[in-house]
Scaffold this active site. Structure first.
Site, PDB file in Angstrom:
ATOM      1  CG  HIS A 277      -1.835   1.144   1.327  1.00  0.00           C
ATOM      2  ND1 HIS A 277      -3.144   1.094   0.934  1.00  0.00           N
ATOM      3  CD2 HIS A 277      -1.621   2.419   1.755  1.00  0.00           C
ATOM      4  CE1 HIS A 277      -3.707   2.287   1.123  1.00  0.00           C
ATOM      5  NE2 HIS A 277      -2.807   3.110   1.627  1.00  0.00           N
ATOM      6  CD  GLU A 278       1.513   3.573   3.700  1.00  0.00           C
ATOM      7  OE1 GLU A 278       1.650   4.635   3.056  1.00  0.00           O
ATOM      8  OE2 GLU A 278       0.486   3.321   4.371  1.00  0.00           O
ATOM      9  CG  HIS A 281       0.276   6.110  -0.782  1.00  0.00           C
ATOM     10  ND1 HIS A 281      -0.730   6.800  -1.400  1.00  0.00           N
ATOM     11  CD2 HIS A 281      -0.295   5.494   0.287  1.00  0.00           C
ATOM     12  CE1 HIS A 281      -1.878   6.593  -0.734  1.00  0.00           C
ATOM     13  NE2 HIS A 281      -1.637   5.804   0.284  1.00  0.00           N
ATOM     14  CD  GLU A 311      -5.827   5.217   0.312  1.00  0.00           C
ATOM     15  OE1 GLU A 311      -4.826   5.950   0.467  1.00  0.00           O
ATOM     16  OE2 GLU A 311      -6.057   4.233   1.044  1.00  0.00           O
TER      17      GLU A 311
END
Ligand code: ZN
Length: 517
Positions: A277-278, A281, A311
């Site tokens: 997820h990070e 980003h 997101e």
């Protein structure tokens, strides 16, 4: 759509160049702020806390003073009056549109209100922590009432073309979006998701979840997370991965993007998906055109579009890639090697099924892909009603519990598992929640187009060939900075306005078979 027109005169215009220099100075001050706050979350010794607060306060006042300097207003007006520079179809026109928005937002709020929001928000956050620990909503109620009042004042100062206070706050995170438009996509999504989740529970066969509970040391999980990030194209020469209590990504400066994750030795997928997820980003931040030779750093053209689009990038890598069967086809032998003995008895199919279990639960941050958006949508509906004055703070717990019952079919046992679970409202973060679901919607809609445009993407993913995906995102999303608004970019790339259909097609197409339906 009209092709981009950038007259040579525009990019060499000295007024515009001076304006960009001033924006770059603000960005540079803010990047120092990001560095010291990253340090505070990672390696700062505890005794440094008091002075760190002084450092942060000084940096933020320096940044605000530069950002609201009337000279910026003069330069901006001069550039806006130049019809070549300010051609809306050009890069500079888009840059000026976003610079105007930033300058106006920074100058519209009175300093006393900003200070009051910070002061009361900090006290309200402390009160929220206590109230949540004791599951005692009445303790928090007066603080939420104060923060709601201040948020209303803030929204009134900012103003919104629609006249709805909610939109003024939403615009800070999702420029140009309105609550009415969002509700037009969310409401059908909400009903379809609730039906889908209930059907899985009633008629489906829940997959075995034992692989989610195997023991894997932190060091092994870290090595696997790094291997996955490298495969995604995250550039470790321009970034790092560290450990914190609350994972985040800070695209703090050109050539410097920092990711964090957290490890639980009895739940390796927490760190894996947190890292992906990070990382999603992170590759967005690394792909933005911040390099010095482009002379865009500090301007909106080197900045991300919105929280929803940001997101969408994290959720795409975490879910559409990371929770796919194809991903596990590639990742399983790597996991055997790096995660070790505990994962070896499970095949890619078993892991794929386990990471796609859908089950209603009380806590948003622990929710799966199927139920997560229901958590977000109930918050959106409640905060919109509170700002409009249609729901009093005193009635919040009851309204919350009713929605959990109707969306997820669950009876909330106490407010700690209900309306006290999120920190956001305690410091005035209203209008922020919808960006989580917008991210999932944009990710699914872009994903359909990406699959049409990249030849055999599933085959590529199953061989670990993730770079064609990164290159597509680089060309079509990252390279534009904030040239297009989120909705406009979505239409340019997918040919359609944002809709609930792609997300539902994706979730049903993937999860029904997992449940034997
Ligand atoms: Zn995120």
């Amino acid at each position: 759509m009209k092709p981009a027109t950038d007259a040579p005169a525009a990019t060499t215009n000295t007024t515009y160049a001076e304006l960009c220099t001033r924006f770059r100075e603000v960005a540079t001050i803010n990047s120092v702020g990001s560095l010291v706050s990253w340090d505070q979350e990672t390696y700062m010794p505890p005794a440094a806390g008091a002075h760190r607060a002084e450092q942060m306060a000084l940096l933020s006042s320096l940044s605000h003073a530069r950002q609201t300097d009337p000279k910026i207003g003069e330069l901006l007006s001069a550039c806006e009056a130049d019809s070549v520079l300010n051609d809306p179809a050009s890069e500079t026109g888009a840059s000026l549109r976003e610079m105007r928005r930033e300058y106006d937002n920074a100058t519209k709020l009175p300093a006393e209100l900003v200070a009051e929001l910070a002061r009361t928000g900090s006290l309200a956050q402390d009160a929220w922590k206590d109230a949540r620990a004791k599951s005692d909503f009445p303790m928090f109620q007066p603080w939420l009432e104060k923060m709601l009042g201040l948020s209303r004042q803030k929204a009134e100062c900012l103003g919104a073309p629609s006249g709805e206070l909610y939109d003024a706050l939403l615009d800070l995170y999702e420029p140009g979006a309105t609550a009415t438009e969002i509700a037009g996509v969310f409401t059908p999504l909400r009903d379809r998701l609730a039906t889908f989740v209930a059907e899985l529970g009633d008629k489906g066969t829940r997959p075995d979840d034992s692989v989610l509970k195997i023991n894997v040391s932190e060091a092994r999980q870290h090595a696997f997370g790094q291997a996955v990030l490298k495969q995604m194209g995250f550039d470790f020469a321009a970034g790092r991965l560290d450990t914190t209590t609350h994972p985040f990504c800070s695209g703090m400066a050109p050539g410097d993007t920092r990711l964090t994750t957290r490890y639980d030795e009895t739940h390796f997928t927490g760190a894996l998906y947190g890292t992906m997820h990070e990382g999603g980003h992170g590759v967005y931040e690394q792909g933005l055109p911040k390099a010095p030779e482009l002379a865009k750093y500090g301007t909106p053209l080197a900045d991300s579009i919105s929280l929803g689009i940001h997101e969408s990038q994290s959720r795409m890598w975490e879910n559409l890639v990371g929770r796919s069967h194809e991903f596990w086809t590639w990742a399983k032998p790597v996991a055997d090697d790096l995660l070790g003995d505990a994962i070896r008895p499970y095949d890619a199919e078993a892991i794929f099924k386990a990471v796609n279990i859908v089950e209603p639960s009380f806590i948003r941050v622990e929710a799966d892909e199927g139920t997560y958006n229901l958590h977000v949508m109930l918050r959106f509906e409640l905060e919109r009603a509170m700002l409009a004055g249609d729901l009093s703070v005193a009635d919040l717990p009851g309204a919350w519990n009713e929605k959990v019952k109707s969306f997820l079919g669950l009876d909330v046992p106490d407010d700690a598992n209900g309306c006290l679970q999120d920190v956001h409202w305690s410091f005035g973060l209203m209008g922020y929640f919808p960006t989580y679901t917008l991210g999932n919607l944009y990710a699914a809609q872009l994903w359909e187009t990406i699959n049409e445009q990249i030849d055999d993407l599933p085959g590529k993913v199953s061989r670990g060939e993730l770079l064609p995906l990164l290159e597509w995102l680089q060309t079509n999303v990252y390279a534009h900075g904030r040239r297009y608004r989120a909705g406009e970019l979505c239409e340019r790339l997918t040919g359609k306005p944002l809709s609930a259909d792609p997300l539902m097609r994706y979730l049903e197409g993937k999860i029904r078979p997992v449940y034997g339906l």
